[in-house]
Enzyme design. Structure first.
Site, PDB file in Angstrom:
ATOM      1  N   PHE A 142      12.873  -8.774  -0.561  1.00 25.99           N
ATOM      2  CA  PHE A 142      11.678  -9.592  -0.358  1.00 25.99           C
ATOM      3  C   PHE A 142      10.599  -8.771   0.359  1.00 25.99           C
ATOM      4  CE2 PHE A 142       9.265 -12.625   2.350  1.00 25.99           C
ATOM      5  CZ  PHE A 142       8.567 -13.222   1.312  1.00 25.99           C
ATOM      6  N   GLN A 143       9.413  -8.755  -0.203  1.00 27.65           N
ATOM      7  CA  GLN A 143       8.263  -8.016   0.325  1.00 27.65           C
ATOM      8  C   GLN A 143       8.549  -6.533   0.521  1.00 27.65           C
ATOM      9  OE1 GLN A 143       6.556 -10.343   3.614  1.00 27.65           O
ATOM     10  NE2 GLN A 143       5.294 -11.334   2.054  1.00 27.65           N
ATOM     11  N   MET A 198     -27.584  -1.792  -7.582  1.00 27.19           N
ATOM     12  CA  MET A 198     -27.332  -0.415  -7.998  1.00 27.19           C
ATOM     13  C   MET A 198     -26.821  -0.379  -9.441  1.00 27.19           C
ATOM     14  SD  MET A 198     -27.596   2.662  -7.146  1.00 27.19           S
ATOM     15  CE  MET A 198     -27.646   3.053  -5.405  1.00 27.19           C
TER      16      MET A 198
END
Ligand SMILES: Cc1cc2nc3c(=O)[nH]c(=O)nc-3n(C[C@H](O)[C@H](O)[C@H](O)COP(=O)(O)OP(=O)(O)OC[C@H]3O[C@@H](n4cnc5c(N)ncnc54)[C@H](O)[C@@H]3O)c2cc1C
Ligand SMILES: Cc1ncc(C[n+]2csc(CCOP(=O)(O)OP(=O)(O)O)c2C)c(N)n1
Ligand SMILES: [Mg+2]
Lengths: 586, 180
Positions: free
Chosen positions: A114-115, A482
């Site tokens: 997880f993660q 821009m």
């Protein structure tokens, strides 16, 4: 000085030992032990950002304005990946950052836990160096090394990935002492023979120019002082890149203004026509050189840079000097005086005569209006009303950034924070927060575009939470200006996706973020509105409605040489100026 | 239009260069070096690594690359600025020895089988290759030598019945008593 403690406590202790007072971060499961250790002490203040990209930009603003290393703390997985843009930005602009990332416990690494993400793999290309800590015994050394690597030589970001079990593990902490790195020892002193050869060349110059860059700022305030001294005793004109603004005072008559794509006519023509170019801490970026084979064709080039790979990378140097700007400048001044060098005064006088003719073209001129605010005018007024204070400016990316570089003038280094190399929209607000943390009493202004500011707008919450009175000055032209300018010049005015539709009401947005909102569309009321912004003790979003289709000139079109600049009084169709090859460039 | 720079009109000549890189043997160091080459668009012709000084945790990497002289100088500078790199030596600028090992599998089928077997063995002897495996219709040769020799040997074997090749890439060292 060794003591038993947990890995998390080591992190906090090491921060103290490296004189870190502020860190920017965001918590999560994989860094909870470090957050717990932070909770139990008072020497390091944590600033809770609202997005990890913001944490890195804040640390960059903090570092660039104070000369210290900026420190970041984020969790594993998404925390680390969100930091990647900031890290890349710091790498491109040579900003010293140490970023701690949490990681899943060592025994879970590689299991798609997880993660979990491969943080060292992902950040290898966007850091100066990175570490995965696998043993508690290595942690203190790695942290001390990371600070050393981040700030030494050519500064840059360093990531330390700390698995959660290492944060809990107990081990022996030893202080930084004197760090002697095994392999990384940047060369600080320039080679004397080369310095002497460079000075001999400079002394014979008839059309010399100093081309200075971010390296002077990186080197510290002493380098700026020495540059001023050297310019004074030689009488040479000075120009600088976007990254070096402030190293040489804009109010000095020897100052030519910024050079490059949106630089002044006099700076670019001096670069084009010089016979001796002295590059101090700049990297011959493509925004500077334009067409490489037509870049300053008649000059001998001296290049001082702490990173040997910068020398001869884009432009061949006749004399390359590897070393720190401060040390090399000090040595140059010493020898110049000792040898009583002096350039031919007649030649220098006629060179200045040429330069003054270019100056007289007034390349930053624009047609003002009394019905609508011109963006250049807005910056001019902002400068006029803030120049007598201690003011720091950050920017987002776009036309407003270039107008700020052209029309806001800096007399001191470390006052100007902008994303030059990566050109990261969303840099300015978090950077301003970092600057304000480092300089609580200063006036900190983010000169923004309405599109860029939305990229990290969430950081207004951070400003509100810490009562940071940052001022966001939006040049609102309702366009990604821009982009629109390039579409006008290169793509037949087909404004594909560059209109800023459905903008928020910035005044209401300010209020929603507990800040003050000010809107101004009338040039006659601009001064009073800016004054109101300055006088307000909290954060302000200033929505400055400006001319929508103003172009940023002067401009060297892509693929063109310095002497092929487009000036503000240009009347033709720019689309015809740029050839097919130029259109392919960025 | 005439260019301001005389040398721009000349076609850039590419050349081969061998670098010897002494690095800290830390995790990821190879990825760092390989990633620098791919990220900056440089060629790697061959790359060999192994730990050479165990006590000091030092590894030696030999990289054969090609490019114009200015690109090759830039590669050297880019290698040198990596934090775990202790030293970079351009071996092509010195008298040096470069060797590579190849295992070459050839097999002979069809009507000229006998002749081809004889020719394969004759060539192997001529090149000083060892026969490390043989069956009724195949050989595996082991050849150690300069990359050019290995290249020529493989080309010749292709005509005879090359099946597969495994090459180590170059290992290189400077001549004489001096340390790198
Ligand atoms: C929209 C946009 C437009 C732009 N237009 C322009 C433009 O018109 N003009 C312009 O100038 N830029 C422009 N830029 C910025 C440009 O992209 C580059 O970021 C910038 O020109 C690089 O500045 P620099 O050469 O000073 O190098 P930096 O990126 O600041 O690098 C510093 C150099 O100094 C060296 N150095 C570091 N520390 C030391 C030390 N202690 N001693 C010695 N050397 C040291 C480093 O090794 C490096 O080579 C623009 C950017 C954007 C986003
Ligand atoms: C993260 C990111 N995405 C896209 C770009 C490309 N880009 C450069 S300038 C620009 C427009 C900026 O618009 P705005 O903030 O309104 O500034 P203006 O040019 O109008 O002053 C864009 C999209 C970028 N620099 N950064
Ligand atoms: Mg805009």
């Amino acid at each position: 000085m060794s003591e038993m403690m947990t890995g998390a406590e080591m992190v906090v202790r090491a921060l103290r030992d490296h004189d870190v007072n502020h860190i920017f971060g965001y918590p999560g499961g994989a860094v909870l032990p470090i957050y717990d250790a932070l909770f139990q002490q008072n020497s390091v203040q944590h600033i809770l950002v609202r997005h990890e990209q913001g944490a890195v930009h804040s640390a960059e603003g903090y570092a660039r304005s104070s000369g210290k290393v900026g420190v970041v703390l984020v969790t594993s997985g998404p925390g680390a990946t969100n930091a990647v843009t900031g890290l890349t930005d710091a790498l491109m602009d040579s900003i010293p950052i140490v970023c701690f990332t949490g990681q899943v416990p060592t025994h879970l690494i590689g299991s798609d836990a997880f993660q979990e993400c491969d943080t060292v793999g992902i950040t290898r290309h966007c850091t100066k160096h990175n570490y995965l800590v696998k043993r508690i015994e290595d942690l203190p050394r790695i942290i001390h090394e990371a600070f050393y690597v981040a700030r030494s030589g050519r500064p840059g970001p360093v990531v330390i990935d700390v698995p959660k079990d290492i944060q809990f593990a107990r081990g022996v902490y030893t202080g930084p002492g004197e760090i002697i790195h095994k392999s990384y020892r940047p060369k600080m002193d320039g080679d004397t023979a080369r310095i002497e050869a460079a000075l001999a060349l400079m002394a014979k110059a008839k059309k010399p120019v100093f081309y200075t860059g971010g390296g002077i700022i990186n080197s510290g305030p002493e380098a700026s002082r020495l540059l001023r001294e050297f310019a004074q005793i030689t009488g040479f004109p000075v120009t600088s890149t976007l990254m070096g603004l402030g190293a040489f005072p804009a109010n000095n008559p020897q100052w030519l203004g910024m050079l490059g794509m949106h630089g002044t006519y006099e700076a670019n023509l001096a670069m084009h026509g010089c016979d001796v170019m002295v590059n101090l801490g700049a990297r011959f970026d493509d925004r500077i050189t334009g067409r490489l084979d037509a870049f300053s064709p008649g000059s001998k080039k001296i290049h001082v840079d702490i990173d040997p790979s910068s020398i001869n990378k884009n432009v061949k140097a006749d004399i390359g000097i590897v070393g720190d700007c401060t040390r090399v400048l000090a040595e140059m001044i010493r020898i110049w005086r000792e040898k009583k060098y002096q350039v031919d005064p007649e030649a220098l006088k006629s060179w200045w005569g040429e330069i003054n003719k270019w100056r007289a073209r007034n390349s930053l001129g624009y047609e003002n209006s009394d019905s609508i605010i011109k963006p250049q005018y807005a910056i001019e007024r902002l400068y006029a009303l803030t120049k007598d204070r201690s003011t720091y400016v950050t920017t987002e990316v776009g036309q407003h950034q270039m107008w700020a570089a052209q029309h806001f003038h800096f007399d001191e280094p470390n006052r100007w924070m902008t994303s030059g190399g990566l050109g990261t929209m969303g840099y300015g607000l978090p950077a301003a927060i970092g600057v304000q943390m480092a300089h609580p009493d200063a006036l900190v202004i983010d000169i923004a575009g309405e599109a860029s500011i939305l990229m990290n707008m969430q950081e207004m919450s951070t400003a509100a939470q810490y009562r940071l009175p940052v001022k966001i000055f939006i040049l609102n032209n309702e366009y990604m200006g821009m982009v629109r300018q390039w579409q006008e010049l290169l793509h037949g005015g087909r404004y594909s996706e560059s209109y800023s539709s459905a903008l928020p009401d910035f005044v209401k947005l300010a209020e929603a973020y507990h800040a003050k909102g000010i809107r101004c569309a009338d040039p006659a009321k601009l001064d009073a509105a800016i004054q109101e912004m300055i006088d307000y003790p909290g954060p302000v979003i200033f929505d400055c409605l400006v001319a929508k289709e103003e172009n940023c000139f002067p401009m060297i079109p892509s693929g063109k040489a310095h002497n092929e600049m487009i000036l503000p009084d240009f009347a033709g169709s720019v689309g015809d100026v740029i050839d097919a090859k130029g259109k392919q460039l960025v | 239009m005439k260019s301001h720079y005389a040398d721009q009109t000349e076609k850039p000549v590419t050349e081969r260069r061998t670098f010897c890189v002494l690095v800290d043997n830390e995790p990821g160091v190879l990825a760092r070096i390989a990633g620098m080459f791919s990220g900056r668009g440089y060629n790697i012709e061959s790359l060999t690594v192994s730990e050479t000084e165990h006590e000091k945790h030092l590894s030696r990497i030999t990289i054969v690359t090609s490019g114009t002289p200015s690109v090759l100088n830039q590669i050297e500078a880019q290698l040198d600025r990596l934090v775990p790199v202790h030293k970079v030596v351009n071996l092509s600028a010195k008298a040096s020895i470069e060797r590579e090992l190849a295992l070459v599998k050839v097999a002979q089928f069809g009507e000229h089988r006998g002749e081809h077997r004889m020719e394969a063995l004759r060539l192997a002897t001529a090149f000083g290759a060892k026969t490390v495996d043989a069956t009724l219709n195949s050989f595996i040769f082991e050849l150690a030598g300069p990359a050019d020799d290995v290249e020529r040997f493989i080309n010749l074997m292709t005509a005879i019945g090359l099946v597969e090749v495994s090459r180590t890439g170059a290992a290189a060292i400077a001549r004489g008593a001096e340390e790198m």
